[in-house]
Design an enzyme around this catalytic site. Structure first.
Site, mmCIF file in Angstrom:
data_model
loop_
_atom_site.group_PDB
_atom_site.id
_atom_site.type_symbol
_atom_site.label_atom_id
_atom_site.label_comp_id
_atom_site.label_asym_id
_atom_site.label_seq_id
_atom_site.Cartn_x
_atom_site.Cartn_y
_atom_site.Cartn_z
ATOM 1 N N GLU A 152 -1.950 -3.947 0.294
ATOM 2 C CA GLU A 152 -2.800 -5.126 0.020
ATOM 3 C C GLU A 152 -3.720 -5.484 1.180
ATOM 4 O O GLU A 152 -3.878 -6.656 1.499
ATOM 5 C CB GLU A 152 -1.913 -6.337 -0.321
ATOM 6 C CG GLU A 152 -1.034 -6.118 -1.518
ATOM 7 C CD GLU A 152 -0.034 -7.247 -1.744
ATOM 8 O OE1 GLU A 152 0.187 -7.606 -2.897
ATOM 9 O OE2 GLU A 152 0.546 -7.753 -0.761
HETATM 10 C C1 TNX Z 1 3.561 -7.689 -3.378
HETATM 11 S S1 TNX Z 1 4.909 -5.125 -2.810
HETATM 12 C C2 TNX Z 1 3.658 -7.459 -2.019
HETATM 13 C C3 TNX Z 1 4.337 -8.434 -1.165
HETATM 14 C C4 TNX Z 1 4.803 -9.631 -1.930
HETATM 15 C C5 TNX Z 1 5.367 -9.191 -3.265
HETATM 16 C C6 TNX Z 1 5.934 -10.306 -4.075
HETATM 17 C C7 TNX Z 1 3.952 -5.139 -1.693
HETATM 18 C C8 TNX Z 1 3.815 -3.894 -1.025
HETATM 19 N N1 TNX Z 1 3.291 -6.278 -1.424
HETATM 20 O O1 TNX Z 1 3.488 -8.818 -0.114
HETATM 21 O O2 TNX Z 1 5.766 -10.279 -1.195
HETATM 22 O O3 TNX Z 1 4.338 -8.584 -4.000
HETATM 23 O O4 TNX Z 1 6.563 -9.835 -5.227
#
Ligand code: TNX
Length: 539
Positions: free
Chosen positions: A342
């Site tokens: 992300e």
């Molecule tokens: C996505 S999974 C994220 C996290 C959040 C999560 C909450 C991932 C690699 N990144 O930053 O905590 O969703 O479900």
């Protein structure tokens, strides 16, 4: 009365095997009941089980003996002795001098021949006077010991002799894991969890043969590991958490303590420092790291994607080198997780440049790089590992680059997803994941076109935006983590939801003994723990 009821609960006496034992100079004839090994509620389900008549006599005369050169075998034997004590209130001696040749023994024997399916494979042969665990390694002994723990009845039978006996179903078990990597992740960044909390999580996971704990140590809301060369990371970046609570961090000694505890449970710790996004806490501590140019302040919310390191500054890589060096020096396991998810505020070219450069740093410090599936967009080495969470295309890209993947599909394996609309904690952006949905999928085929030999294993991540204490952690993790343990250990042909849900229902005595605040899913007909195990707990 109580013990007779317990005896009938545990299995019917269909055959009698007469044995003789000594008890305070008097010989007692003991008729051991015949129990059905295949009826035991083992999780994960073993590869192969064969029942034979009778049962092993676990009692105050039972001793544990080790044979083999691996020094850690005796450590595993002591672990078992302690757990028998915890469950039954008797502590078998380990490698004590023979007191009586009729005493029942638990033998942990290392056999180093080539016939083993796997370094974690074990063979259990259970008969009236001996329970023999044969293994290629101490690690395998530790896995087999979890099976032994599960086979010990929750209550003793007090009618077989003048002293209590815990009859263990006789037969043989041959078992080995489906995947060598069986993990969970704990996010200690959004909310901090103490060393004690992490150790309890390790205890619970190890009982179900999980062998990897990935710690998500840094994020926008908090930096949770002391870095001696950059002290403000924890002084400043560790001071908050989601919701404005006070945060916290592991000193290096705390982290060493966790690593040592994991090692004693034959579990690998994977440290994660999430970069180049999810880095607000680091950039607030040392503003030169920031690549957004926006005003920096500590963050207590739950948005993602707003932070990034400056990927074109050499000083940023000097900083990362220190962080990776210090953490790697404290981490015996082979992996270092760089996050990489992300990074919505990092330009694509910058992201690729960054991952390529950080991969070299991780390798320089002797570790294999792991990253969330987005890292497959960079020119990563085939020895690096991608953790699939959202984008199957990224997972396929990684495999096409020769990399292995860890499966953590959010729709199936995210422990922070709510069970249903009534769940007290958790999110639901990926899915609602009731206990059956969590179990009913095949890691082997979930992502089309990924051959099984490219799958390192399964990991169930527990993100902590909505949980701030161990009870809430347990509510989301249990019982689903138990299902992921079976998905990653048991062979596909041995997994069956209807069979699993009955075995899961019988985990209550253990979960209650461990004081676990599991979610009592209405999809499971939970079995209440027997009176006597409650009593032991109170003592
Ligand atoms: C996505 S999974 C994220 C996290 C959040 C999560 C909450 C991932 C690699 N990144 O930053 O905590 O969703 O479900």
């Amino acid at each position: 009365m109580k013990s007779m009821k317990a005896f009938l609960q545990h299995g019917l006496m269909t055959a009698m095997v007469i044995g003789i034992t000594s008890c305070n100079d008097t010989r007692e004839e003991i008729a051991m009941p015949s129990l059905d090994l295949s009826e035991e509620h083992l999780i994960p389900k073993p590869t192969k089980m064969v029942t034979s008549n009778g049962s092993f006599r676990l009692d105050q005369f039972t001793r544990i003996v080790t044979q083999g050169e691996d020094e850690r075998l005796a450590e595993v034997a002591s672990f078992l002795a302690g757990k028998i004590d915890q469950k039954a209130g008797i502590r078998p001696g380990v490698n004590t001098q023979t007191e009586d040749e009729y005493d029942p023994i638990i033998l942990l024997r290392q056999l180093k021949d080539a016939s083993w399916a796997n370094q974690e494979a074990y063979r259990l042969t259970i008969s009236r006077d001996s329970l023999i665990l044969e293994v290629p390694t101490a690690e395998a002994a530790f896995r087999g010991v979890q099976t032994i723990r599960q086979l010990i009845p929750d209550v003793s039978n007090d009618t077989l002799a003048s002293h209590p006996i815990w009859p263990v179903a006789a037969g043989t078990i041959e078992d080995y894991p489906n995947f060598g990597f069986r993990g969970s992740m704990l996010d200690v960044a959004r909310h901090f969890f103490s060393v004690e909390d992490v150790k309890k999580y390790i205890d619970l996971l190890a009982y179900y043969k999980i062998n990897v704990l990935h710690l998500h140590l840094t994020d926008d809301q908090g930096w949770r590991i002391e870095i001696k060369s950059w002290p403000k990371l924890t002084e400043v970046g560790g001071s908050t958490e989601v919701g404005g609570e006070s945060g916290g961090f592991f000193t290096q000694d705390d982290y060493k303590d966790i690593v040592a505890y994991a090692t004693s449970h034959f579990m690998t710790i994977i440290p994660e420092v999430d970069m180049p996004g999810h880095t607000n806490a680091a950039s607030v501590s040392y503003p030169f790291l920031d690549g957004t140019g926006k005003p920096l302040k500590l963050y207590e919310g739950t948005r993602v994607g707003f932070s990034t390191f400056d990927t074109r500054k050499d000083t940023v890589y000097a900083f990362i080198d220190d962080v990776v060096r210090e953490i790697s020096a404290l981490t015996p396991g082979p992996y270092f997780h760089i996050g990489g998810d992300e990074s919505h505020s990092t330009k694509k070219d910058d992201y690729i440049y960054f991952v390529n450069r950080v991969e070299k740093i991780v390798r320089k410090h002797g570790k294999t790089m792991v990253g969330w599936d987005e890292i497959a967009e960079a020119d990563v080495e085939s020895s690096s590992i991608a953790q699939f969470w959202a984008d199957a295309e990224n997972a396929t890209k990684a495999v096409n680059k020769g990399m292995k993947v860890i499966l953590s599909p959010a729709k199936k394996a995210y422990l922070d997803m709510q069970y249903d609309t009534l769940s007290k904690h958790g999110l639901h952006w990926a899915a609602y994941i009731p206990v059956d949905t969590a179990y009913i999928w095949n890691p082997e085929t979930y992502v089309p076109n990924i051959p099984k030999d490219r799958i390192l294993g399964v990991e169930a991540p527990l993100w902590s935006e909505t949980i701030s204490n161990i009870q809430e952690l347990e509510y989301l993790a249990f019982p689903r983590a138990i299902g992921y343990a079976e998905l990653s250990w048991s062979q596909e042909e041995n997994r069956d939801w209807e069979d699993f849900r009955v075995r899961l229902a019988h985990q209550t005595p253990y979960l209650d003994m461990m004081d676990v605040s599991y979610y009592p899913s209405p999809r499971i007909d939970w079995v209440k723990p027997p009176e006597k195990s409650r009593q032991i707990l109170k003592d």
